[in-house]
Motif scaffolding. Structure first.
Motif, short mmCIF file in Angstrom:
data_model
loop_
_atom_site.label_atom_id
_atom_site.label_comp_id
_atom_site.label_asym_id
_atom_site.label_seq_id
_atom_site.Cartn_x
_atom_site.Cartn_y
_atom_site.Cartn_z
N GLY A 8 32.52 -3.76 6.11
CA GLY A 8 31.79 -3.48 7.35
C GLY A 8 31.67 -2.00 7.69
N HIS A 9 30.52 -1.65 8.29
CA HIS A 9 30.25 -0.29 8.79
C HIS A 9 30.05 0.74 7.67
N THR A 10 29.62 1.95 8.09
CA THR A 10 29.59 3.08 7.15
C THR A 10 30.99 3.67 7.10
N SER A 24 41.90 2.97 10.96
CA SER A 24 40.45 3.11 11.07
C SER A 24 39.77 1.89 10.44
N GLU A 25 38.89 1.26 11.20
CA GLU A 25 38.20 0.06 10.72
C GLU A 25 37.45 0.33 9.42
N SER A 26 36.70 1.43 9.38
CA SER A 26 35.88 1.73 8.20
C SER A 26 36.72 1.83 6.93
N ILE A 80 33.39 -8.05 6.12
CA ILE A 80 34.76 -7.77 6.55
C ILE A 80 34.76 -6.74 7.68
N HIS A 81 35.38 -7.08 8.78
CA HIS A 81 35.50 -6.17 9.92
C HIS A 81 36.90 -6.20 10.49
N PHE A 82 37.17 -5.21 11.34
CA PHE A 82 38.41 -5.21 12.12
C PHE A 82 38.00 -5.13 13.59
N ASN A 83 38.75 -5.79 14.42
CA ASN A 83 38.45 -5.90 15.84
C ASN A 83 39.04 -4.73 16.62
#
Ligand SMILES: [Zn+2]
Length: 265
Positions: A8-10, A24-26, A80-83
């Protein structure tokens, strides 16, 4: 099976990059996502990497991801992400909140690792869920800004999370057909059990239908004949008109009486 995996994300610092807390989520979507891709490929799954590292905006990032996913037919798309926002645990988003097996297994497997199971939620408003052609799920692994979640995540490691999600994705294949060796083993086990049941049924039948011996002949066990004859001759047992009517217990009683009498002579 062809599965599209999106980290997920850049990457951090770029437009469209993810949430930042204790971690960091990324960065972590990449740690989990690439472990997951490796894990699935090792198990024979064709994996399409649908990760977009750089974009000029969140919209462009999302469009890139969906384009990569829709370039070929996929059996499943997983983002896939983190909240963030101070909750605890794992949640999974699907179109209309559909509870398909692999989504349920992600929640269950993550719960086994110790994360709170926040369940399956309606992700119809999420771009990557709504716009991908394949069945899709977005996994929020845990909260980057909750200390206990981050501590657990670090203990379990990205590889551990990847394995839990990977097993969930493979879940529908777990009921694979038996190998020939497993089949033979099972057949032998059933044959053994059947033989034991036969023996038990035989014992029960004998208990319910005891052998009755009316005459001192070849039907009567040899070990009892001399003793029974002696008992008859000495008037200890008397037959009815139909015969002696002796069961096994009475045969043994005759033998005991006979041996006792012999020892006293
Ligand atoms: Zn995110």
């Amino acid at each position: 099976m062809i599965v599209g995996i999106n980290c997920g994300h850049t990457i951090s610092g770029q437009p469209g990059s993810g949430a930042v807390g204790y971690i960091s989520e990324s960065s972590e979507t990449r740690a989990v996502g690439y472990s997951l891709m490796y894990y699935l490929r090792e198990r024979g799954v064709t994996v399409i990497d649908c990760t977009n590292d750089r974009a000029s905006s969140t919209q462009e990032n999302l469009r890139e991801i969906v384009d990569m996913a829709n370039r070929q037919p996929l059996d499943l798309f997983v983002s896939i992400h983190f909240n963030s926002g101070g909750g605890r645990g794992t949640e999974v988003y699907t179109y209309n909140g559909e509870r398909f097996r692999q989504a349920e297994l992600v929640c269950e497997n993550m719960e086994k690792l110790g994360f709170i199971n926040r369940g399956i939620k309606n992700g119809s408003n999420l771009y990557v869920i709504r716009r991908t052609n394949a069945r899709a799920m977005l996994v929020e692994v845990c909260f980057v800004d909750t200390r206990s979640d981050v501590d657990l995540y670090k203990k379990v490691t990205a590889q551990g999370v990847a394995q839990a999600i990977g097993d969930a994705i493979l879940g529908e294949d777990f009921e694979e057909e038996l190998t020939m060796a497993q089949y033979e083993e099972l057949k032998k086990l059933i044959a053994d059990q059947t033989a034991r049941v036969d023996v038990l049924q035989n014992e029960v039948y004998k208990l319910q239908n005891p052998m009755i011996y009316n005459y001192i002949d070849n039907n009567m066990p040899e070990w009892a004949r001399t003793a029974v004859k002696w008992c008859v001759d000495n008037g200890i047992i008397v037959g009815t008109g139909d015969g002696l009517n002796l069961d096994d217990t009475k045969l043994w009683t005759c033998v005991v009486i006979y041996r006792l009498a012999m020892s006293l002579e």
